[in-house]
Design a protein around this motif. Structure first.
Motif, PDB file in Angstrom:
ATOM      1  N   ASP A  12       1.231  -1.241  -0.424  1.00 14.92           N
ATOM      2  CA  ASP A  12       0.067  -0.253   0.425  1.00 14.92           C
ATOM      3  C   ASP A  12       1.145   1.379   0.114  1.00 14.92           C
ATOM      4  OD1 ASP A  12      -2.819   1.835   0.366  1.00 14.92           O
ATOM      5  OD2 ASP A  12      -2.289   0.990   2.089  1.00 14.92           O
ATOM      6  N   GLN A 115      -1.550  10.430  -4.260  1.00 13.83           N
ATOM      7  CA  GLN A 115      -0.507   9.882  -3.940  1.00 13.83           C
ATOM      8  C   GLN A 115      -1.389   8.027  -3.646  1.00 13.83           C
ATOM      9  OE1 GLN A 115      -0.560   9.764   0.415  1.00 13.83           O
ATOM     10  NE2 GLN A 115       1.535  11.371   0.308  1.00 13.83           N
ATOM     11  N   GLU A 117      -3.087   4.428  -4.719  1.00 15.56           N
ATOM     12  CA  GLU A 117      -4.309   3.682  -4.746  1.00 15.56           C
ATOM     13  C   GLU A 117      -3.893   2.842  -3.432  1.00 15.56           C
ATOM     14  OE1 GLU A 117      -6.767   0.817  -7.748  1.00 15.56           O
ATOM     15  OE2 GLU A 117      -7.149   3.205  -7.891  1.00 15.56           O
ATOM     16  N   HIS A 172     -11.314   2.690   4.248  1.00 11.44           N
ATOM     17  CA  HIS A 172     -10.096   2.684   4.960  1.00 11.44           C
ATOM     18  C   HIS A 172     -10.415   1.598   5.903  1.00 11.44           C
ATOM     19  CE1 HIS A 172     -12.661   4.107   8.375  1.00 11.44           C
ATOM     20  NE2 HIS A 172     -13.014   4.665   7.804  1.00 11.44           N
ATOM     21  N   ARG A 220       1.875   0.936   8.022  1.00 13.92           N
ATOM     22  CA  ARG A 220       1.955   2.128   7.110  1.00 13.92           C
ATOM     23  C   ARG A 220       1.018   2.834   8.721  1.00 13.92           C
ATOM     24  NH1 ARG A 220      -0.377   3.470   2.516  1.00 13.92           N
ATOM     25  NH2 ARG A 220       0.657   5.394   3.937  1.00 13.92           N
ATOM     26  N   HIS A 223      -4.454   6.393   8.122  1.00 11.03           N
ATOM     27  CA  HIS A 223      -4.698   6.864   6.815  1.00 11.03           C
ATOM     28  C   HIS A 223      -6.302   5.894   6.265  1.00 11.03           C
ATOM     29  CE1 HIS A 223      -3.107   3.311   5.415  1.00 11.03           C
ATOM     30  NE2 HIS A 223      -3.333   3.269   4.013  1.00 11.03           N
ATOM     31  N   HIS A 225      -7.976   6.411   2.489  1.00  7.97           N
ATOM     32  CA  HIS A 225      -8.066   6.648   1.257  1.00  7.97           C
ATOM     33  C   HIS A 225      -8.832   7.215   0.459  1.00  7.97           C
ATOM     34  CE1 HIS A 225      -4.499   3.161   0.598  1.00  7.97           C
ATOM     35  NE2 HIS A 225      -4.891   3.240   1.686  1.00  7.97           N
ATOM     36  N   THR A 241      -6.468  10.479  -7.010  1.00  4.19           N
ATOM     37  CA  THR A 241      -6.616   9.501  -6.298  1.00  4.19           C
ATOM     38  C   THR A 241      -5.144   9.706  -4.885  1.00  4.19           C
ATOM     39  OG1 THR A 241      -7.156   7.715  -7.574  1.00  4.19           O
ATOM     40  CG2 THR A 241      -6.386   7.435  -5.324  1.00  4.19           C
ATOM     41  N   SER A 242      -5.796  10.020  -3.220  1.00  9.79           N
ATOM     42  CA  SER A 242      -4.911   9.857  -2.190  1.00  9.79           C
ATOM     43  C   SER A 242      -5.186   9.403  -0.961  1.00  9.79           C
ATOM     44  CB  SER A 242      -4.513  11.606  -2.349  1.00  9.79           C
ATOM     45  OG  SER A 242      -4.237  12.365  -1.865  1.00  9.79           O
ATOM     46  N   GLN A 243      -4.818   9.844  -0.075  1.00  6.46           N
ATOM     47  CA  GLN A 243      -5.190   9.612   1.547  1.00  6.46           C
ATOM     48  C   GLN A 243      -4.782  10.995   1.850  1.00  6.46           C
ATOM     49  OE1 GLN A 243      -2.555   6.200   2.360  1.00  6.46           O
ATOM     50  NE2 GLN A 243      -1.283   6.044   0.119  1.00  6.46           N
ATOM     51  N   TYR A 245      -4.285  12.029   6.153  1.00  4.16           N
ATOM     52  CA  TYR A 245      -3.640  11.483   7.412  1.00  4.16           C
ATOM     53  C   TYR A 245      -4.116  12.200   9.058  1.00  4.16           C
ATOM     54  CZ  TYR A 245      -0.756  10.163   4.318  1.00  4.16           C
ATOM     55  OH  TYR A 245       0.173   8.745   2.842  1.00  4.16           O
TER      56      TYR A 245
END
Length: 305
Positions: A12, A115, A117, A172, A220, A223, A225, A241-243, A245
């Protein structure tokens, strides 16, 4: 945890995309370099100790549809901790209202990095605001409630305007670090769809989800997604697409409570996560306490081309 599992979790990882530079944003917004420097000189150079912009606290959690199962009792909220990470705000110039002749503000364009996927995206096409339950069984995932609001804007030559009709997906892991709908060395959850879903942005570019504070798994940081899909004026598809935090101090406090407690200390903080280190500071959520948990608003500007 065996090495095969850890390798799967670490998959990931690979970052994609890039951050728009100031020069590129400047060209998109049609603002002079001097004006940009004067209005947002602290955008990417704000000292680490600066206080970030704080999202407004919602007055109440949106009512859940009658079709949704009742959630189980949640944990007591953790005290708020404010992240010290700077945001990358790009102010847009006001536009003139043709009806009144006056000016009205345009939503601020917030340029964010893409970031990876990751291996756990499943295109379930579940259109729902409350993603805590599994539609097939009605089971609701326990955890500290999180009200997450996206404000999506479109960057263009005329400035920045709300982007309506965009599909915003989020997914998530649960409090124990598992994703639904996938098979990994620890657990097979294929056929389940909890903690997944999408919303379409409204006329103001807003999409809101009711979920829980995510748990953690080896390799990880904590987070969420997300994926934004839209179509531009030429009929071309757009996919971002990103994440997202979380502040480590808040996570530590949350994970000391049920149903997160009992797993031991998590293995990866933000600073040790190779994905977070790729501009994750620009993807931090600023959390505000609500009745039973937290609320956060995430603003993002996209260029549909």
């Amino acid at each position: 945890m065996n090495s095969e599992c850890e390798e799967r979790m670490d998959a990931d990882d690979r970052p994609i995309g890039r951050i728009l530079s100031r020069r590129e944003v400047l060209a998109l917004l049609g603002v002079s370099a001097a004006a940009l420097l004067a209005s947002c000189s602290g955008a990417s150079e704000t000292p680490t100790g600066s206080a970030p912009t704080t999202a407004p606290v919602p007055t109440e959690t949106p009512a859940t549809s009658a079709a949704q199962p009742e959630p189980s009792p949640m944990a007591t909220p953790a005290p708020a901790v404010t992240s010290s990470e700077p945001s990358t705000m790009v102010p847009a110039a006001p536009t003139v209202n043709a009806d009144t002749g006056g000016s009205r503000p345009i939503p601020a364009c917030v340029v964010r990095p893409e970031q990876t996927e990751g291996p756990y995206f499943v295109d379930t096409r579940l259109n729902r605001a409350d993603i805590r339950s599994d539609p097939a069984t009605g089971m609701v995932k326990e955890g500290l409630p999180l009200l997450l609001t996206f404000v999506v804007s479109q960057i263009g030559s005329a400035g920045c305007t709300p982007l309506s009709g965009a599909m915003v997906d989020i997914w998530h892991c649960d409090a124990q670090g598992f994703y639904s709908g996938v098979r990994d060395p620890r657990l097979d959850t294929r056929g389940q769809q909890w903690l997944r879903g999408y919303q379409m942005t409204d006329a103001d570019g807003i999409a809101t989800f009711t979920t829980i504070y995510p748990g953690w798994y080896p390799g990880r940081a904590v987070h969420i997604h997300f994926k934004i899909r839209a179509t531009n004026a030429a009929g071309q598809g757009y996919d971002f697409t990103s994440q997202l935090y979380f502040d480590d101090a808040i996570s530590d406090t949350v994970f000391a409570q049920a149903p997160y407690a009992g797993r031991g200390r998590r293995t990866t903080l933000n600073q040790n996560d190779g994905i977070f280190r790729q501009s994750g500071s620009q993807l931090m959520l600023n959390l505000n306490p609500i009745d039973q948990g937290y609320a956060a608003t995430f603003e993002i500007g996209v260029d549909l081309g």
